[in-house]
Design a protein around this motif. Sequence first.
Motif, mmCIF file in Angstrom:
data_model
loop_
_atom_site.group_PDB
_atom_site.id
_atom_site.type_symbol
_atom_site.label_atom_id
_atom_site.label_comp_id
_atom_site.label_asym_id
_atom_site.label_seq_id
_atom_site.Cartn_x
_atom_site.Cartn_y
_atom_site.Cartn_z
ATOM 1 N N ARG A 1 0.804 -1.075 -0.013
ATOM 2 C CA ARG A 1 -0.158 -0.059 -0.081
ATOM 3 C C ARG A 1 0.937 1.216 -0.004
ATOM 4 N NH1 ARG A 1 -5.158 -1.629 -1.847
ATOM 5 N NH2 ARG A 1 -5.520 -3.572 -0.711
ATOM 6 N N THR A 2 1.715 1.175 1.016
ATOM 7 C CA THR A 2 2.768 2.438 0.897
ATOM 8 C C THR A 2 3.570 2.566 -0.573
ATOM 9 O OG1 THR A 2 3.320 2.315 3.149
ATOM 10 C CG2 THR A 2 4.487 3.583 1.982
ATOM 11 N N ARG A 3 4.005 1.644 -1.132
ATOM 12 C CA ARG A 3 4.614 1.649 -2.187
ATOM 13 C C ARG A 3 3.677 2.195 -3.442
ATOM 14 N NH1 ARG A 3 6.958 -4.096 -2.909
ATOM 15 N NH2 ARG A 3 7.941 -3.447 -4.740
ATOM 16 N N ARG A 4 2.263 1.679 -3.327
ATOM 17 C CA ARG A 4 1.498 2.033 -4.376
ATOM 18 C C ARG A 4 1.333 3.448 -4.228
ATOM 19 N NH1 ARG A 4 -0.193 0.884 -9.097
ATOM 20 N NH2 ARG A 4 -0.785 -1.167 -8.640
ATOM 21 N N GLN A 5 1.136 4.048 -3.148
ATOM 22 C CA GLN A 5 1.053 5.620 -2.984
ATOM 23 C C GLN A 5 2.208 6.332 -3.517
ATOM 24 O OE1 GLN A 5 0.150 6.762 1.004
ATOM 25 N NE2 GLN A 5 -0.202 8.790 0.451
ATOM 26 N N GLN A 6 3.345 5.700 -3.130
ATOM 27 C CA GLN A 6 4.638 6.454 -3.555
ATOM 28 C C GLN A 6 4.737 6.310 -5.115
ATOM 29 O OE1 GLN A 6 7.663 3.962 -1.302
ATOM 30 N NE2 GLN A 6 7.362 5.246 0.628
ATOM 31 N N ILE A 7 4.506 5.272 -5.789
ATOM 32 C CA ILE A 7 4.493 5.126 -7.111
ATOM 33 C C ILE A 7 3.558 6.055 -7.817
ATOM 34 C CG2 ILE A 7 4.098 3.689 -9.076
ATOM 35 C CD1 ILE A 7 5.428 1.338 -7.342
ATOM 36 N N ARG A 8 2.281 6.246 -7.576
ATOM 37 C CA ARG A 8 1.464 7.341 -8.010
ATOM 38 C C ARG A 8 1.995 8.582 -7.775
ATOM 39 N NH1 ARG A 8 -3.920 6.786 -9.242
ATOM 40 N NH2 ARG A 8 -4.836 4.564 -9.250
ATOM 41 N N GLN A 9 2.581 8.940 -6.718
ATOM 42 C CA GLN A 9 2.963 10.369 -6.521
ATOM 43 C C GLN A 9 4.405 10.523 -7.593
ATOM 44 O OE1 GLN A 9 4.134 10.460 -2.286
ATOM 45 N NE2 GLN A 9 2.030 10.734 -1.825
ATOM 46 N N TYR A 10 5.179 9.510 -7.496
ATOM 47 C CA TYR A 10 6.416 9.530 -8.797
ATOM 48 C C TYR A 10 5.936 9.691 -9.902
ATOM 49 C CZ TYR A 10 10.497 7.997 -11.068
ATOM 50 O OH TYR A 10 11.357 8.006 -11.947
ATOM 51 N N ASN A 11 4.787 8.927 -10.527
ATOM 52 C CA ASN A 11 4.204 8.992 -11.835
ATOM 53 C C ASN A 11 3.615 10.305 -12.218
ATOM 54 O OD1 ASN A 11 5.258 6.380 -12.483
ATOM 55 N ND2 ASN A 11 3.367 5.546 -12.091
ATOM 56 N N ALA A 12 3.285 11.102 -11.132
ATOM 57 C CA ALA A 12 2.421 12.238 -11.163
ATOM 58 C C ALA A 12 3.493 13.238 -11.862
ATOM 59 C CB ALA A 12 1.552 12.593 -10.403
ATOM 60 N N ALA A 13 4.574 13.313 -11.067
ATOM 61 C CA ALA A 13 5.830 14.035 -11.382
ATOM 62 C C ALA A 13 6.756 13.875 -12.350
ATOM 63 C CB ALA A 13 6.486 14.442 -9.991
ATOM 64 N N SER A 14 6.563 12.681 -12.974
ATOM 65 C CA SER A 14 7.702 12.164 -13.990
ATOM 66 C C SER A 14 7.056 11.962 -15.314
ATOM 67 C CB SER A 14 8.202 10.650 -13.462
ATOM 68 O OG SER A 14 9.161 10.329 -14.128
ATOM 69 N N PRO A 15 7.408 12.650 -16.268
ATOM 70 C CA PRO A 15 6.604 12.739 -17.736
ATOM 71 C C PRO A 15 7.101 11.612 -18.523
ATOM 72 C CG PRO A 15 8.271 14.656 -17.611
ATOM 73 C CD PRO A 15 8.089 14.209 -16.187
ATOM 74 N N VAL A 16 8.081 11.144 -18.299
ATOM 75 C CA VAL A 16 8.873 10.097 -19.230
ATOM 76 C C VAL A 16 9.081 8.817 -18.531
ATOM 77 C CG1 VAL A 16 10.889 9.541 -20.545
ATOM 78 C CG2 VAL A 16 10.112 11.917 -20.511
ATOM 79 N N VAL A 17 9.781 8.839 -17.066
ATOM 80 C CA VAL A 17 9.914 7.415 -16.726
ATOM 81 C C VAL A 17 8.752 7.074 -15.783
ATOM 82 C CG1 VAL A 17 11.434 6.174 -15.108
ATOM 83 C CG2 VAL A 17 12.407 7.762 -16.924
ATOM 84 N N LYS A 18 8.098 6.053 -15.778
ATOM 85 C CA LYS A 18 6.981 5.645 -15.192
ATOM 86 C C LYS A 18 7.347 4.176 -14.522
ATOM 87 C CE LYS A 18 4.344 8.768 -17.137
ATOM 88 N NZ LYS A 18 3.683 10.012 -16.033
#
Length: 818
Positions: free
Chosen positions: A448-465
């Motif tokens: 659950r924590t990693r899911r939230q962190q990944i969503r935040q990362y993807n929202a701020a990263s236009p190329v690397v997902k």
Amino acid sequence: MRSLIGLPARRAGSDNASPAHDSAVGHVTGRASYIDDLTEPSGLLHLAIGLSSRASAGLGRLALDAVRRAPGVVEVLTAADIPGHNEVGAVYPGDPLLAEGEVRYAGQALFAVVATSLRAARQAVALASVEYVDRIPSLDPVEAVRQGLTVLPEHVQCRATPAPLDRTGVLADDNGTSEQRHAGPEGDWRQALEAAPHHVEGEQFIGGQEHFYLEGQIALAEPWDDDGLRILTSSQHPSEVQKLVAEVLGLPLHRIVAEVRRMGGGFGGKESQAAALGALAALAAWRTGRAVKFRMPRETDMRFTGKRHPFHNRYRIGFDDDGLIHGAEIELIGDCGHSPDLSEGVVDRAMFHADNAYYLGSARVTGHRAMTHTASNTAFRGFGGPQGMMPIENALDDIARRLGLDPLDVRKRNLYAPGRDETHYGQRIEQHLIQSLVEQLERDSDYRTRRQQIRQYNAASPVVKRGLALTPVKFGISFTAAHLNQAGALVRIYTDGSVLANHGGTEMGQGLHTKVCQVVARELGLPLELVRISATRTDKVPNTSPTAASSGADLNAMAAREAALTLRSRLYAFAAERHALAPDSLALADGELRATTLEGESFRLDWAALVQQAYMARVALFAEGHYSTPKIGYDKRAARGRPFYYFAYGAAVSEVEIDSLSGEYRVVRADILHDVGESLNPAIDLGQVEGGYIQGLGWLTSEELKWNAEGQLTTVNPSTYKIPAFDDAPIDFRVALLEGHPNSEVTIYRSKAVGEPPFMLAISAWAALRDAISSIGDYRLNPRLDTPATPERVLFACQAMREIDMAKTPRVAAQVQT
């Protein structure tokens, strides 16, 4: 303990329960002998084969005079030289040893050259001239099914007129098609689908896979014991080699001995298709009176032998607002190649696993066996199960995106549970482990924590997902052909106290021999070094089943245990009478007999002394054991029953990172929790889990088979076919065995099979790639991502996601075509 890539991992059980693989040192140092390492018999000849360059053609004149005149050539063999049957089909006919009258795939054997050296044999093969009458090959399995071109249980049939199809594209009446139906609380499958509030539908292509064993296909045949033949074969099924060699030569089985010491990998590729090599080597040895070796170079091996079946899958799922499945219709089209081989069972098992670990409600599952003019596809780790699981995993992601839910929540809601525990083929789930196993892995992996962190990362990263997915596995254990669920063993005690065992299983690196030695040592109370296993031979244990279906230890260790128990009982009876011991006090432990005399005094006797005394008293110090799996039975006509003795479970969380502008990606982390019951050898089992995941990763991401328009395989060596390398393993790899849950069925020490089930854990990596691509569309759409999900396919999926005008997309479940 260290995991595969040097990171900490947890081991269940003690080190005493995890002795090293019996050939581990030999494997690492290169001292382990395989067929090509053995001292060659005097006068050994070598064999090479000429392959068809056409996928479908009438076979005209074979001009072989130049071949016969070539230096070193001793014999040239064609179908006319076969004294018995020109057939090596595993279950049904359709696989001629040498082509006769027609060719059915590019790579089919036309003739064989026997020469004084391997170089001479291969050079001579190139001098042949072959005339063909070309035909149009069938290369599209979907179109083949539409036209009624299927491999049937009895033979290969080509329909003159297409069979009718119903509205789903399913053939209405065809012997190459099987169907399973289940009526749940919602009624039959049609009613359930129509009544469901929501629907998703889609299709997917699942690519095949080359076995790529490190030791290629090989056999050595030599005249033996006056009037017989001995075949050294790299085969998972020595009894089948014995049988087919005997039939090709027109000899009784007792004149043929097939022997396997070890294989350098099999993965199913040496279950049925090793027999052709044994038969050709035997035919050459029979005609020349000399030993003959047939070793395939990698390119010939890849052209000649079959692969994992590619599948074309379709699905339509009905579900409610919570993502709960009410009804399902799943259609599986297996590309079988040109002949039946083992495809009947492969497609059956794909159908049995179309639910994976989920209750489908009212469902219909249909399987087709398409005929194409390619090498006959065959067994591969999972035997159709992995391909069958893919559509439901695809659909559950679709449902989650449609409803705006985390895919894990949708998966958890649909897992089998009490009251929702009958499969679509009528077998009830009796050990409910999957819910708790998934929840434990969810916690341990910090999902659950990693899911939230990944969503935040993807929202701020236009190329690397980044992407994350947790997928479960439920895999049925047993051969679906009931008669194969049996095994035999022979155990001998020598007068110095050492023990030699034989059983019907074969060793291909999976540690079967080590586990069987452990079982015999445990029952006789001996240190492991006193027990040894020699080569699997058909003159020691007859009528063996293949070492396949993850059943090697389940069957053969139980048979060996039965033999050991018989010997133990004999020794107990002898010792009790000889030394006036209380019968219920006897025990073998730590290399000695321990008991209490009838007078109540403690008694101990060294194992070797006990054996010597028993021998002098003419007690039989050898015994056989036999085991057959109970409870199983499946009615194919009714499509109902219990094909599996039990289920093995597992789950994996994979995290990936992709470059959405190039398609490149890496698996950042994988967390695995896998159920092996009470492990027979935790170290070996952990290795199987790790290896299964990596091999599954190759199937789903990098191992791509390609054919040209003429039906010739073009990916025929490591330069064009990419198996996983060390750097493809997850950067952070965490593997654990589930503890505290012994098998609920009576198996060898309540263990569970571990060969095939871990393979499907890699589905989580494919689902994680879809998750990362889906983030480009803010998780509102799912991309279509066929497999293998190569960087090119990932790139195309990313581009397609970007091109969608989200405002004009009325249905979030739309499939993005690549």
